[in-house]
Design an enzyme around this catalytic site. Sequence first.
Site, mmCIF file in Angstrom:
data_model
loop_
_atom_site.group_PDB
_atom_site.id
_atom_site.type_symbol
_atom_site.label_atom_id
_atom_site.label_comp_id
_atom_site.label_asym_id
_atom_site.label_seq_id
_atom_site.Cartn_x
_atom_site.Cartn_y
_atom_site.Cartn_z
ATOM 1 N N LYS A 89 0.847 -1.210 0.000
ATOM 2 C CA LYS A 89 0.000 0.000 0.000
ATOM 3 C C LYS A 89 0.874 1.249 0.000
ATOM 4 O O LYS A 89 1.898 1.294 0.695
ATOM 5 C CB LYS A 89 -0.917 -0.022 1.235
ATOM 6 C CG LYS A 89 -1.924 1.129 1.290
ATOM 7 C CD LYS A 89 -2.834 1.017 2.506
ATOM 8 C CE LYS A 89 -3.838 2.159 2.584
ATOM 9 N NZ LYS A 89 -4.737 2.027 3.754
ATOM 10 N N SER A 164 -9.793 2.138 3.004
ATOM 11 C CA SER A 164 -8.897 2.875 2.130
ATOM 12 C C SER A 164 -7.899 1.988 1.383
ATOM 13 O O SER A 164 -7.312 2.413 0.403
ATOM 14 C CB SER A 164 -8.115 3.900 2.953
ATOM 15 O OG SER A 164 -7.287 3.226 3.897
ATOM 16 N N SER A 188 -9.986 -0.228 7.246
ATOM 17 C CA SER A 188 -9.453 -0.134 5.887
ATOM 18 C C SER A 188 -8.755 -1.381 5.345
ATOM 19 O O SER A 188 -8.350 -1.393 4.190
ATOM 20 C CB SER A 188 -8.497 1.053 5.792
ATOM 21 O OG SER A 188 -9.246 2.223 5.646
HETATM 22 N N1 GLN Z 1 -13.231 4.526 6.650
HETATM 23 C C1 GLN Z 1 -12.641 5.074 7.809
HETATM 24 C C2 GLN Z 1 -12.223 6.512 7.571
HETATM 25 O O1 GLN Z 1 -12.520 7.054 6.544
HETATM 26 C C3 GLN Z 1 -11.440 4.240 8.203
HETATM 27 C C4 GLN Z 1 -10.284 4.410 7.266
HETATM 28 C C5 GLN Z 1 -9.133 3.544 7.624
HETATM 29 O O2 GLN Z 1 -9.282 2.520 8.313
HETATM 30 N N2 GLN Z 1 -7.926 3.956 7.206
HETATM 31 O O3 GLN Z 1 -11.611 7.113 8.416
#
Ligand code: GLN
Length: 462
Positions: A89, A164, A188
Amino acid sequence: MNIETKTAETYVAKTKTFAELRDGIVSGSVKAADLAAEYYERIEQVNPRLNVYLSLTKERAAEQAAKVDALAAKGDPLPPLAGIPVGIKDVLVMKGAPATAGSRILKGYRPPYDATVVSKLEAAGAVLLGKLNCDEFAMGSSNENSAYGPVRNPVDTDRVPGGSSGGSAAAVAANMAVATLGTDTGGSIRQPASFCGVVGVLPTYGRVSRYGLIAFASSLDRIGPFAGNVRDAATMLGVIEGLRIGVPVEYFGEGLDPEVRERIESGINSLQAAGCTVKPVSLPHTRYAIPVYYLVATAEASANLARFDGVRYGYRSPSSDTLSAMYDHSRDEGFGAEVKRRILLGTYALSAGYYDDYYLKAQQVRRLLAEEFIRAFAEVDAIVTPTAPTPAFKLGEKTGDPLAMYLADIYTVTASLAGICGVTVPCGATKAGLPVGMQVLAARLNEGTAFRVARAVEAAQK
Ligand code: GLN
């Protein structure tokens, strides 16, 4: 190895398992270099539509693949991820490779160092293909927040892959990597894994180093693997986590056979080579373990064996005229010398006037031993020791000396008293060919940890 190349309509491809690929790489029928090239071909075909990779690290992958192929050609033991193509990532840094975190603000940034997880993957033989698209600074649930455009879900390219870590999930689903790393701050890893139909792992906070992770919310950010199946995801986690191994100084003192010591020390070195952190721990009550064990065990044995009195079941001596003589003779003729010794010792330890000094005291020291382990397991995940101070001894060598026989248990009785778990795993042999075992101890209910460490020791033997 043929990667199934699908039509433009079908992007999902069955991911190979580590085991399938490993067999080929070990036997030499699959070259890590060819495998990487095939994956790059696959990426070139499907990335324009899926937008999974933001950048490729072809040179670095080629160098690493060549190293793996050279090891395999020499017949050297191969590390667990030898030749496995892996994607990273883009919030994780790789030295010299673009790291954008999906943001315009980091466009052109090339970090001067590797994230700990990146070094660990490469040390385990993984071939890193490139950097994976994600929501900007890992903020999002759909991968539509990337400054470099959305990732598409390989299952249905009109849908989101989740976020994400959308690129990390989609890469595995589309067989653009065999496994990947993502990060999870509020879901995410798990949510995109779920949307793309792959396995994603949220490790316990603190298990995996965050060094080299471009931070979103530090007290929540965690790095974890994506893979096509649970076993491979677990193997990946085993590689990137930093298992902490404790070595108790008290287990390496007087009475330890030098050849056993040497084998165990080399086992510890191989754990270090496999990415574990090794540090000394102290278990000072170890020196009381033998007396405590032989008091507690004999006391309980004397109570348990009291039922063998010639009346209710078992052997009854025929040559007695009174009840009390029948008890005496039945026990005298029915029990062997060691069992009698223990009944006597135990009965003594439990008898009025001695109970407080022996049995009760032993239970108190037992508690101290257990607490000492609990404290140690706050600092390390597992403790490794020799299982026995010597290799197998000769028949008759210690039968005349009960104390010498009891001392053979010096490294094992502590865990017995503390109620914790352990595995003994073969750890080489002496010059005479006698097996040496390494004892891997873990906290109560943590057999899984003991298995992981034992497995790493086992893998290093082959
Ligand atoms: N969807 C959540 C956010 O927008 C978690 C994102 C994540 O786990 N990096 O913060």
